[in-house]
Design an enzyme around this catalytic site. Structure first.
Site, PDB file in Angstrom:
ATOM      1  N   LEU A  24     -51.404  54.893  66.554  1.00  0.00           N
ATOM      2  CA  LEU A  24     -50.734  54.059  65.554  1.00  0.00           C
ATOM      3  C   LEU A  24     -51.186  52.627  65.738  1.00  0.00           C
ATOM      4  CD1 LEU A  24     -48.560  53.612  63.346  1.00  0.00           C
ATOM      5  CD2 LEU A  24     -46.914  53.243  65.215  1.00  0.00           C
ATOM      6  N   ASP A  25     -51.684  52.016  64.668  1.00  0.00           N
ATOM      7  CA  ASP A  25     -52.124  50.617  64.675  1.00  0.00           C
ATOM      8  C   ASP A  25     -51.127  49.810  63.836  1.00  0.00           C
ATOM      9  OD1 ASP A  25     -53.380  48.170  64.515  1.00  0.00           O
ATOM     10  OD2 ASP A  25     -55.317  48.950  63.871  1.00  0.00           O
ATOM     11  N   CYS A  43     -52.656  46.691  60.954  1.00  0.00           N
ATOM     12  CA  CYS A  43     -54.038  47.161  61.115  1.00  0.00           C
ATOM     13  C   CYS A  43     -55.075  46.302  60.414  1.00  0.00           C
ATOM     14  CB  CYS A  43     -54.152  48.596  60.613  1.00  0.00           C
ATOM     15  SG  CYS A  43     -53.777  48.795  58.851  1.00  0.00           S
ATOM     16  N   GLY A  44     -54.641  45.301  59.628  1.00  0.00           N
ATOM     17  CA  GLY A  44     -55.605  44.457  58.949  1.00  0.00           C
ATOM     18  C   GLY A  44     -56.482  45.251  58.009  1.00  0.00           C
ATOM     19  N   TRP A  45     -57.782  44.973  58.046  1.00  0.00           N
ATOM     20  CA  TRP A  45     -58.735  45.679  57.183  1.00  0.00           C
ATOM     21  C   TRP A  45     -59.283  46.941  57.846  1.00  0.00           C
ATOM     22  CZ3 TRP A  45     -58.446  40.319  57.280  1.00  0.00           C
ATOM     23  CH2 TRP A  45     -58.174  39.700  56.048  1.00  0.00           C
ATOM     24  N   GLY A  46     -58.667  47.343  58.947  1.00  0.00           N
ATOM     25  CA  GLY A  46     -59.029  48.615  59.565  1.00  0.00           C
ATOM     26  C   GLY A  46     -60.158  48.555  60.568  1.00  0.00           C
ATOM     27  N   CYS A  70     -56.445  24.930  65.038  1.00  0.00           N
ATOM     28  CA  CYS A  70     -56.223  26.041  65.959  1.00  0.00           C
ATOM     29  C   CYS A  70     -57.289  26.091  67.055  1.00  0.00           C
ATOM     30  CB  CYS A  70     -56.192  27.354  65.182  1.00  0.00           C
ATOM     31  SG  CYS A  70     -54.758  27.515  64.091  1.00  0.00           S
TER      32      CYS A  70
END
Length: 386
Positions: A174-175, A178-181, A357
């Site tokens: 499980l991520d 997950c963002g863009w994978g 940042c």
């Protein structure tokens, strides 16, 4: 790297003004000058910049930068020097009391509000992020120990996580966030696992369908982490915990505990801060990551108490400086493609965000931690991976 030049003439400043005198003396401690000639010196183009910064902190300073009222060729170096000298602790903006109380008292990361950051930040457009990020679209810190390029650093980070999780073929992972994978794509390709990813961004979920078209065993779920109830061999969360909020840390850990098998491992990859009594920067909160909040290490371990055994902690926050500078380089290089779509105001906002940042990580004001946890402790001990 493309660096902007100073296109305006400085207006100078009133050296007799108490506020200017105070700021000039304060900046001198960090070897910064007002209207100086070095790349990290501040060039003033309009009156009121100093007073706005004193009364509204980085919110006032950032907004005046977005309006083009001041500049510094090397914003990253300017902010590094300010933070390394801890000048921010000497200024207490009077107009930010409400923001501080709101951050401390309210739960700004409820299930309903969790979707705001997806709409405002992650849904800017896949083409924009593809131009700024690496080829896998990895929007988290790279691992530069042996890397020379951004692509190498991100693949090294993804492989580091896979090895820390001790992935084996056939495992279900499980991520969370997950963002863009990028992690799911790498883990399924190189370690033979099956992945389920949670995201609150429709753009990311749609982009992730490319992994399905490649025949990879991945599933994107457009849902809040609190709604997940299945169990998995491994759980990973890479750059999502910054959106959870201190009032939800314990619930987050309980969700992970519920979703992780008893003999499983959980890896948490998150930015963190040094002091628990600080609140989210108001400029970042308003313009970049609404409702975001950085944890301290103590807050993480407190939230995990009686749920997890902390097996390993790894700090490589200095690598985020280099990652952000690589993103900034890509952003500047590809900006002509997006200039008409987003405009000058966005350009100055995004440049301020990336370089602010970078300076913060360079100054070690904030960090990047990877924690590996187990539910009952790894028998015989966990083997450290680097």
């Amino acid at each position: 790297m493309n660096m902007p030049t100073l296109e305006k003439s400085p207006i100078g400043f009133d050296a007799t003004s108490p506020s200017h005198r105070f700021i000039a003396e304060l900046l001198r401690e960090a070897d910064i000058q007002l209207d100086g000639s070095r790349p990290w010196d501040i060039q003033l183009y309009a009156p009121g910049v100093i007073d706005s910064a004193l009364s509204r902190g980085n919110l006032g300073l950032g907004e005046s930068y977005m309006r083009g009222e001041w500049n510094a060729i090397r914003l990253d170096e300017l902010f590094y020097r300010i933070m390394r000298a801890q000048l921010g602790q000497r200024i207490k903006p009077t107009q930010l009391v409400y923001h501080s109380l709101r951050s401390r008292l309210l739960n700004r990361q409820t299930a309903k509000r969790a979707w705001e950051v997806g709409e405002k930040h992650y849904n800017l457009g896949n083409d924009f992020y593809a131009a700024m990020l690496d080829q896998r679209m990895t929007y988290t810190c790279g691992y530069w120990k042996h890397a020379q390029t951004l692509d190498e650093a991100q693949e090294a980070k993804l492989d580091l996580i896979c090895r820390k999780l001790q992935l084996k073929p056939g495992m279900r992972v499980l991520d969370i966030g997950c963002g863009w994978g990028s992690f799911m794509g790498y883990a399924t390709e190189h370690y033979g696992v099956k992945c389920v990813g949670l995201t609150i961004s429709r753009e990311q979920a749609e982009f992730g369908q490319r992994l399905l078209r490649k025949g990879l065993p991945v599933e994107f779920r457009l849902q809040d982490y609190r709604d997940e109830s299945e169990t998995f061999d491994r759980v990973v969360s890479i750059g999502m915990f910054e959106h959870v909020g201190h009032k939800n840390y314990r619930e987050y850990m309980s969700v992970v505990h519920r979703c992780l098998k008893d003999d499983g491992l959980f890896l948490l990859h998150t930015i963190g801060k040094n002091l628990s009594n600080t609140v989210t920067d108001p400029w970042i909160d308003k313009y970049i990551f609404p409702n975001g909040e950085l944890p301290t290490l103590g807050q993480i371990t407190d939230a995990a108490e009686a749920l997890f055994v902390i097996e390993d902690i790894h700090n490589f926050g200095a690598d985020y400086d280099r990652t952000l500078m690589a993103w900034h380089h890509n952003f500047e290089t590809h900006w002509p493609r997006f200039k008409e779509q987003f405009g000058e105001h966005f350009y100055r906002m995004w440049r301020y965000y990336l370089l602010l940042c970078a300076g913060a990580f360079r100054a070690r004001e904030i960090h990047l931690w990877q924690l590996v946890m187990s539910k009952q402790g790894v028998l015989g001990g966990y083997s450290r991976v680097s």
